[in-house]
Design a protein around this motif. Structure first.
Motif, PDB file in Angstrom:
ATOM      1  N   PHE A  16       0.803  -1.218   0.000  1.00 53.74           N
ATOM      2  CA  PHE A  16       0.000   0.000   0.000  1.00 53.74           C
ATOM      3  C   PHE A  16       0.839   1.271   0.000  1.00 53.74           C
ATOM      4  CE2 PHE A  16      -2.485  -3.323   2.141  1.00 53.74           C
ATOM      5  CZ  PHE A  16      -3.591  -3.366   1.293  1.00 53.74           C
ATOM      6  N   SER A  17       2.165   1.135  -0.012  1.00 50.20           N
ATOM      7  CA  SER A  17       3.020   2.325  -0.006  1.00 50.20           C
ATOM      8  C   SER A  17       3.131   2.979  -1.377  1.00 50.20           C
ATOM      9  CB  SER A  17       4.422   1.964   0.497  1.00 50.20           C
ATOM     10  OG  SER A  17       4.371   1.499   1.842  1.00 50.20           O
ATOM     11  N   GLY A  18       2.840   2.193  -2.424  1.00 49.73           N
ATOM     12  CA  GLY A  18       2.962   2.752  -3.772  1.00 49.73           C
ATOM     13  C   GLY A  18       1.833   3.687  -4.136  1.00 49.73           C
ATOM     14  N   GLY A  19       0.677   3.532  -3.508  1.00 48.94           N
ATOM     15  CA  GLY A  19      -0.467   4.369  -3.840  1.00 48.94           C
ATOM     16  C   GLY A  19      -1.638   3.541  -4.325  1.00 48.94           C
ATOM     17  N   ASN A  20      -2.741   4.204  -4.589  1.00 46.71           N
ATOM     18  CA  ASN A  20      -3.961   3.554  -5.074  1.00 46.71           C
ATOM     19  C   ASN A  20      -3.735   3.009  -6.478  1.00 46.71           C
ATOM     20  OD1 ASN A  20      -6.579   2.936  -6.031  1.00 46.71           O
ATOM     21  ND2 ASN A  20      -7.498   4.444  -4.679  1.00 46.71           N
ATOM     22  N   PHE A  21      -3.879   1.692  -6.648  1.00 45.75           N
ATOM     23  CA  PHE A  21      -3.588   1.060  -7.932  1.00 45.75           C
ATOM     24  C   PHE A  21      -4.558   1.491  -9.033  1.00 45.75           C
ATOM     25  CE2 PHE A  21      -1.232  -2.936  -6.195  1.00 45.75           C
ATOM     26  CZ  PHE A  21      -0.265  -2.096  -5.672  1.00 45.75           C
ATOM     27  N   ALA A  22      -5.751   1.903  -8.672  1.00 48.96           N
ATOM     28  CA  ALA A  22      -6.755   2.271  -9.683  1.00 48.96           C
ATOM     29  C   ALA A  22      -6.677   3.736 -10.084  1.00 48.96           C
ATOM     30  CB  ALA A  22      -8.162   1.969  -9.162  1.00 48.96           C
ATOM     31  N   ARG A  23      -5.914   4.532  -9.364  1.00 46.44           N
ATOM     32  CA  ARG A  23      -5.915   5.976  -9.617  1.00 46.44           C
ATOM     33  C   ARG A  23      -5.030   6.313 -10.812  1.00 46.44           C
ATOM     34  NH1 ARG A  23      -7.717   9.656  -6.242  1.00 46.44           N
ATOM     35  NH2 ARG A  23      -7.477   8.291  -4.416  1.00 46.44           N
ATOM     36  N   ASN A  24      -5.611   7.050 -11.760  1.00 48.83           N
ATOM     37  CA  ASN A  24      -4.863   7.524 -12.920  1.00 48.83           C
ATOM     38  C   ASN A  24      -4.505   8.989 -12.750  1.00 48.83           C
ATOM     39  OD1 ASN A  24      -5.041   5.031 -14.244  1.00 48.83           O
ATOM     40  ND2 ASN A  24      -7.046   5.531 -15.081  1.00 48.83           N
ATOM     41  N   GLY A  25      -3.569   9.454 -13.556  1.00 49.91           N
ATOM     42  CA  GLY A  25      -3.083  10.828 -13.438  1.00 49.91           C
ATOM     43  C   GLY A  25      -3.434  11.681 -14.628  1.00 49.91           C
ATOM     44  N   GLY A  26      -2.504  12.544 -15.012  1.00 50.54           N
ATOM     45  CA  GLY A  26      -2.726  13.448 -16.132  1.00 50.54           C
ATOM     46  C   GLY A  26      -1.686  14.555 -16.154  1.00 50.54           C
ATOM     47  N   GLU A  27      -1.866  15.491 -17.065  1.00 52.84           N
ATOM     48  CA  GLU A  27      -0.937  16.597 -17.238  1.00 52.84           C
ATOM     49  C   GLU A  27      -1.717  17.916 -17.131  1.00 52.84           C
ATOM     50  OE1 GLU A  27       0.413  12.943 -18.600  1.00 52.84           O
ATOM     51  OE2 GLU A  27      -1.159  14.066 -19.659  1.00 52.84           O
ATOM     52  N   PHE A  28      -1.164  18.859 -16.340  1.00 51.14           N
ATOM     53  CA  PHE A  28      -1.838  20.126 -16.079  1.00 51.14           C
ATOM     54  C   PHE A  28      -0.832  21.261 -16.266  1.00 51.14           C
ATOM     55  CE2 PHE A  28      -4.309  16.890 -14.111  1.00 51.14           C
ATOM     56  CZ  PHE A  28      -5.627  17.325 -14.100  1.00 51.14           C
ATOM     57  N   LEU A  29      -1.174  22.182 -17.153  1.00 49.32           N
ATOM     58  CA  LEU A  29      -0.294  23.310 -17.457  1.00 49.32           C
ATOM     59  C   LEU A  29      -0.800  24.559 -16.744  1.00 49.32           C
ATOM     60  CD1 LEU A  29       2.100  24.496 -19.049  1.00 49.32           C
ATOM     61  CD2 LEU A  29       0.479  24.988 -20.910  1.00 49.32           C
ATOM     62  N   TRP A  30       0.096  25.146 -15.938  1.00 50.20           N
ATOM     63  CA  TRP A  30      -0.219  26.359 -15.188  1.00 50.20           C
ATOM     64  C   TRP A  30       0.591  27.512 -15.774  1.00 50.20           C
ATOM     65  CZ3 TRP A  30      -3.644  25.318 -11.091  1.00 50.20           C
ATOM     66  CH2 TRP A  30      -3.774  23.961 -10.755  1.00 50.20           C
ATOM     67  N   VAL A  31      -0.091  28.582 -16.121  1.00 54.36           N
ATOM     68  CA  VAL A  31       0.557  29.775 -16.680  1.00 54.36           C
ATOM     69  C   VAL A  31       0.244  30.944 -15.750  1.00 54.36           C
ATOM     70  CG1 VAL A  31       0.750  31.307 -18.667  1.00 54.36           C
ATOM     71  CG2 VAL A  31       0.286  28.861 -19.010  1.00 54.36           C
ATOM     72  N   ASP A  32       1.286  31.523 -15.193  1.00 53.71           N
ATOM     73  CA  ASP A  32       1.117  32.606 -14.207  1.00 53.71           C
ATOM     74  C   ASP A  32       0.184  32.159 -13.081  1.00 53.71           C
ATOM     75  OD1 ASP A  32       2.794  34.305 -15.630  1.00 53.71           O
ATOM     76  OD2 ASP A  32       1.144  35.080 -16.844  1.00 53.71           O
ATOM     77  N   GLN A  33       0.438  30.955 -12.591  1.00 55.27           N
ATOM     78  CA  GLN A  33      -0.283  30.378 -11.448  1.00 55.27           C
ATOM     79  C   GLN A  33      -1.765  30.090 -11.751  1.00 55.27           C
ATOM     80  OE1 GLN A  33       0.404  33.221  -8.303  1.00 55.27           O
ATOM     81  NE2 GLN A  33       2.516  33.490  -8.966  1.00 55.27           N
ATOM     82  N   LYS A  34      -2.119  30.113 -12.994  1.00 55.22           N
ATOM     83  CA  LYS A  34      -3.497  29.844 -13.396  1.00 55.22           C
ATOM     84  C   LYS A  34      -3.533  28.617 -14.293  1.00 55.22           C
ATOM     85  CE  LYS A  34      -7.440  31.838 -15.871  1.00 55.22           C
ATOM     86  NZ  LYS A  34      -7.936  32.998 -16.679  1.00 55.22           N
TER      87      LYS A  34
END
Length: 291
Positions: free
Chosen positions: A243-261
């Motif tokens: 269980f130290s690796g994290g939730n096996f079912a959880r997926n991620g993604g990519e998020f671009l922040w420009v000027d903190q937005k």
């Protein structure tokens, strides 16, 4: 009884061999004229293949060059169209989270390799450049994400120094225990800062999904066979804690922040749905002109 005189006996057959006599009977039967069969009842011979094809061709109009033999477009033109279509499709942003969800981020902690707590808004504001791409990976034992990190490392334009020269930065965030970060970073040789969201609250606030599906298409960044990746994940779980690796079912993604937005995002639809590395380069280099 008195014997019959030799002279009164029935003369013997001129064929002395019985087999020869039997063969003659069969020959006579075969050469006997057959019964009359009307022509309408007689079986007609089957036409040859060439004749049948010729008959069909007489009833079908011959193809014209404009209908059947259209020349294909040039190879380089086809590749350009496919590449442009792929980029314009995959670099279209998903729906951005609502403002209420983004406001929650200031109350949700993420942790570095030492266990020190911070928040995502603080990572975006404390002496950081104007362009920051946060890549959320799956659990630390995920072989697909490990292949993804290795492919990111192989891109010179994504190195910390190359990004910093243009006022940009890349941050990786996982969902396992912070104690896994140091070993994860050392094993892969990742040069970027890595943080962890063990509760998954930031993942949920940004609207990321949970799924075990592989997706219909294998991405280019995957280099490890599926079974090998699963086995490596099992071994990693046994060494570091399941269980130290994290939730096996959880997926991620990519998020671009420009000027903190937050300006652009992509959420993984399955376990191997990260942006391809050339698309990450394009996103950081060409924003906002993604074409």
């Amino acid at each position: 009884m008195a014997p019959i005189p030799r002279e009164s006996r029935i003369p013997s057959s001129p064929v002395s061999d019985p087999a020869e006599a039997l063969r003659g009977c069969f020959t006579s039967a075969l050469t006997y004229p057959p019964l009359y069969v009307p022509p309408s009842k007689m079986k007609q011979p089957r036409p040859r293949l060439g004749q049948r094809l010729g008959q069909r061709q007489r009833h079908r109009p011959s193809p014209t060059i404009t209908q059947e033999l259209r020349p294909p477009p040039p190879r380089h033109h086809t590749q350009t169209c496919l590449r442009a279509h792929k980029m314009s499709t995959t670099l279209t942003s998903d729906a951005l989270p609502p403002a209420t969800a983004l406001q929650k981020l200031s109350k949700l902690n993420v942790y570095d390799h030492t266990g020190a707590a911070t928040t995502l808004p603080q990572l975006l504001t404390t002496g950081q450049p104007d362009y920051i791409l946060t890549i959320f990976i799956r659990h630390f034992y995920c072989g697909n994400c490990q292949d993804y990190i290795r492919t990111l490392i192989s891109a010179p334009l994504l190195s910390p120094s190359a990004l910093a020269a243009h006022g940009k930065k890349l941050i990786i965030i996982g969902c396992g225990s912070p104690s896994q970060i140091a070993g994860y970073k050392a094993d892969l040789g990742a040069p970027w800062d890595i943080y962890s969201d063990p509760s998954g609250a930031v993942y949920s606030a940004l609207g990321m999904h949970k799924s075990f599906g592989l997706g219909a298409k294998k991405p280019e960044y995957i280099t490890t066979p599926v079974l090998t990746g699963i086995w490596n994940g099992v071994v990693g779980g046994l060494k570091g804690g399941v269980f130290s690796g994290g939730n096996f079912a959880r997926n991620g993604g990519e998020f671009l922040w420009v000027d903190q937005k937050l300006e652009w995002c992509h959420r993984m639809a399955n376990t191997r749905d990260h942006l391809e590395v050339p698309q990450v380069v394009k996103l950081l280099n060409d924003w906002p002109n993604l074409g």
